[in-house]
Design a protein around this motif. Structure first.
Motif, PDB file in Angstrom:
ATOM      1  N   THR A   2      -3.439   2.603   7.033  1.00 22.88           N
ATOM      2  CA  THR A   2      -2.843   1.757   6.011  1.00 22.88           C
ATOM      3  C   THR A   2      -2.967   0.298   6.400  1.00 22.88           C
ATOM      4  O   THR A   2      -2.721  -0.082   7.538  1.00 22.88           O
ATOM      5  CB  THR A   2      -1.344   2.099   5.840  1.00 22.88           C
ATOM      6  N   MET A  12      -1.498  -4.687  -7.375  1.00 19.46           N
ATOM      7  CA  MET A  12      -2.920  -4.641  -7.685  1.00 19.46           C
ATOM      8  C   MET A  12      -3.296  -5.543  -8.854  1.00 19.46           C
ATOM      9  O   MET A  12      -4.331  -6.212  -8.812  1.00 19.46           O
ATOM     10  CB  MET A  12      -3.353  -3.198  -7.994  1.00 19.46           C
ATOM     11  N   MET A  47      -5.841   4.317  -9.365  1.00 19.24           N
ATOM     12  CA  MET A  47      -4.748   4.290  -8.381  1.00 19.24           C
ATOM     13  C   MET A  47      -3.392   4.360  -9.075  1.00 19.24           C
ATOM     14  O   MET A  47      -2.477   5.059  -8.623  1.00 19.24           O
ATOM     15  CB  MET A  47      -4.824   3.022  -7.529  1.00 19.24           C
ATOM     16  N   SER A  51      -0.715   7.351  -8.521  1.00 18.17           N
ATOM     17  CA  SER A  51       0.599   7.067  -7.943  1.00 18.17           C
ATOM     18  C   SER A  51       1.720   7.181  -8.961  1.00 18.17           C
ATOM     19  O   SER A  51       2.896   7.284  -8.585  1.00 18.17           O
ATOM     20  CB  SER A  51       0.603   5.654  -7.334  1.00 18.17           C
ATOM     21  N   VAL A  55       1.094  -0.225  -8.019  1.00 18.83           N
ATOM     22  CA  VAL A  55       0.508  -0.080  -6.676  1.00 18.83           C
ATOM     23  C   VAL A  55       0.429  -1.434  -5.990  1.00 18.83           C
ATOM     24  O   VAL A  55      -0.065  -2.408  -6.556  1.00 18.83           O
ATOM     25  CB  VAL A  55      -0.901   0.539  -6.766  1.00 18.83           C
ATOM     26  N   VAL A  60      -3.136   0.667  -0.286  1.00 19.71           N
ATOM     27  CA  VAL A  60      -4.427   1.362  -0.419  1.00 19.71           C
ATOM     28  C   VAL A  60      -4.998   1.677   0.959  1.00 19.71           C
ATOM     29  O   VAL A  60      -5.106   0.798   1.817  1.00 19.71           O
ATOM     30  CB  VAL A  60      -5.429   0.514  -1.218  1.00 19.71           C
ATOM     31  N   THR A  61      -5.364   2.942   1.159  1.00 18.99           N
ATOM     32  CA  THR A  61      -5.901   3.386   2.442  1.00 18.99           C
ATOM     33  C   THR A  61      -7.321   3.912   2.292  1.00 18.99           C
ATOM     34  O   THR A  61      -7.818   4.108   1.168  1.00 18.99           O
ATOM     35  CB  THR A  61      -5.028   4.502   3.030  1.00 18.99           C
ATOM     36  N   HIS A  64      -7.457   6.969   0.169  1.00 18.09           N
ATOM     37  CA  HIS A  64      -7.502   6.708  -1.267  1.00 18.09           C
ATOM     38  C   HIS A  64      -8.947   6.452  -1.715  1.00 18.09           C
ATOM     39  O   HIS A  64      -9.383   6.928  -2.773  1.00 18.09           O
ATOM     40  CB  HIS A  64      -6.630   5.496  -1.622  1.00 18.09           C
ATOM     41  N   ILE A  65      -9.670   5.682  -0.928  1.00 16.70           N
ATOM     42  CA  ILE A  65     -11.063   5.364  -1.269  1.00 16.70           C
ATOM     43  C   ILE A  65     -11.896   6.638  -1.304  1.00 16.70           C
ATOM     44  O   ILE A  65     -12.711   6.846  -2.225  1.00 16.70           O
ATOM     45  CB  ILE A  65     -11.663   4.359  -0.269  1.00 16.70           C
TER      46      ILE A  65
END
Length: 298
Positions: A2, A12, A47, A51, A55, A60-61, A64-65
């Motif tokens: 993270t 975001m 995202m 979620s 966000v 974003v980690t 997630h990607i």
């Protein structure tokens, strides 16, 4: 892993606005910025749905990607080249967030790009180009396609050509703010110059538009309309290849390669930043390889 916030947490939607301002300051063209905005907003929307809540950028980690990549492959059926483009956009987005002290590290640091199959792109032969252009009955679009085929300029560069950008005395076309915000001058052949004089004298509609290729109603031309006209022309000419406006540019480069034009000259004409980009146009045919083998005489 993270990412960690340095300044106040940023959502975001705020990050996207900051990103788009950052792109504009860097001097990128409007079309390039639009592409980045579409890709980054697609990720932000995904995202948000995942979620089910607003966000924060530092949330974003890398996981997630990777989930986003699986979504693009599985649900959206995106091709590797398209996915890599989206990943490059996100990489630039998080680079911006890092520079703005919103995060410490980018979640894309360890994300590998997808392998793109090494396949040659479609290109048209000389006869096919002539048949397609000949099948376009709309006068403005006929000369638009002719210009792309004889100059190799991008469709957006052709769309945004102004009357003052075409210099008949020098026989050149001035590209202003092309891809990457760069300007360049492209020579016109005598044939193209003659045809464009005919277009201005006999076929360009009476309009106040400053664009070289202008429709009576809108004063300009769109990429979608160009591609639709090309599709119709292919059907009339009985050409089964999938032809878009970019194929005219590709065919221009491929034809120059077949005439043994030096790749550095093609690079300059196309406005490529590197020879690596130009190399995708270097089609190697079986006959070429056979001819090369026959030259060996140890």
């Amino acid at each position: 892993m993270t990412t960690t916030s340095i300044a106040r947490p940023m959502y975001m939607n705020e990050g996207l606005e900051l990103f788009e301002e950052w792109l504009a300051v860097r001097g990128m063209s409007q079309e390039t910025r639009r592409g980045y905005a579409m890709d980054s907003r697609q990720f932000a929307k995904w995202m948000g749905q995942k979620s089910n809540a607003p966000v924060l950028v530092p949330m974003v980690t890398g996981n997630h990607i990777e989930d986003f990549i699986r979504y693009l492959v599985g649900e959206r059926k995106c091709m590797p080249r398209s996915i890599n483009r989206k990943l490059n956009t996100l990489s630039m987005f998080f680079q911006c967030m890092k520079k703005k002290k919103v995060i410490e590290e980018s979640p894309l640091e360890d994300i590998e790009r997808m392998k793109v199959p090494d396949t040659e792109r479609t290109f048209l032969t000389r006869d096919e180009v002539e048949a397609i252009i000949g099948a376009i009955t709309h006068p403005v679009l006929h000369y638009f396609a002719l210009t792309m085929a004889y100059s190799g300029i991008r469709v957006n560069e052709c769309i945004h050509l102004k009357l003052t950008d075409v210099n008949f005395d020098e026989q050149s076309i001035q590209i202003i703010n092309g891809k990457g915000g760069k300007n360049r001058k492209v020579p016109m052949s005598s044939h193209l110059a003659e045809q464009l004089r005919i277009y201005l004298k006999e076929h360009r509609p009476h309009t106040d538009s400053l664009y070289f290729f202008a429709l009576k109603r809108s004063g300009s031309v769109s990429t979608q309309y160009v591609n639709r006209i090309l599709l119709d022309a292919c059907q009339k000419a009985n050409i089964e290849k999938h032809v878009t406006s970019h194929i005219l540019r590709h065919s221009f480069a491929s034809y120059l390669v077949s005439k043994d034009t030096h790749v550095a000259v093609i690079q300059k004409l196309l406005g490529h930043a590197s020879l690596k980009t130009t190399s995708i146009y270097l089609h190697v045919q079986q006959d070429d390889m056979k001819e090369a083998i026959e030259r060996i005489d140890f």
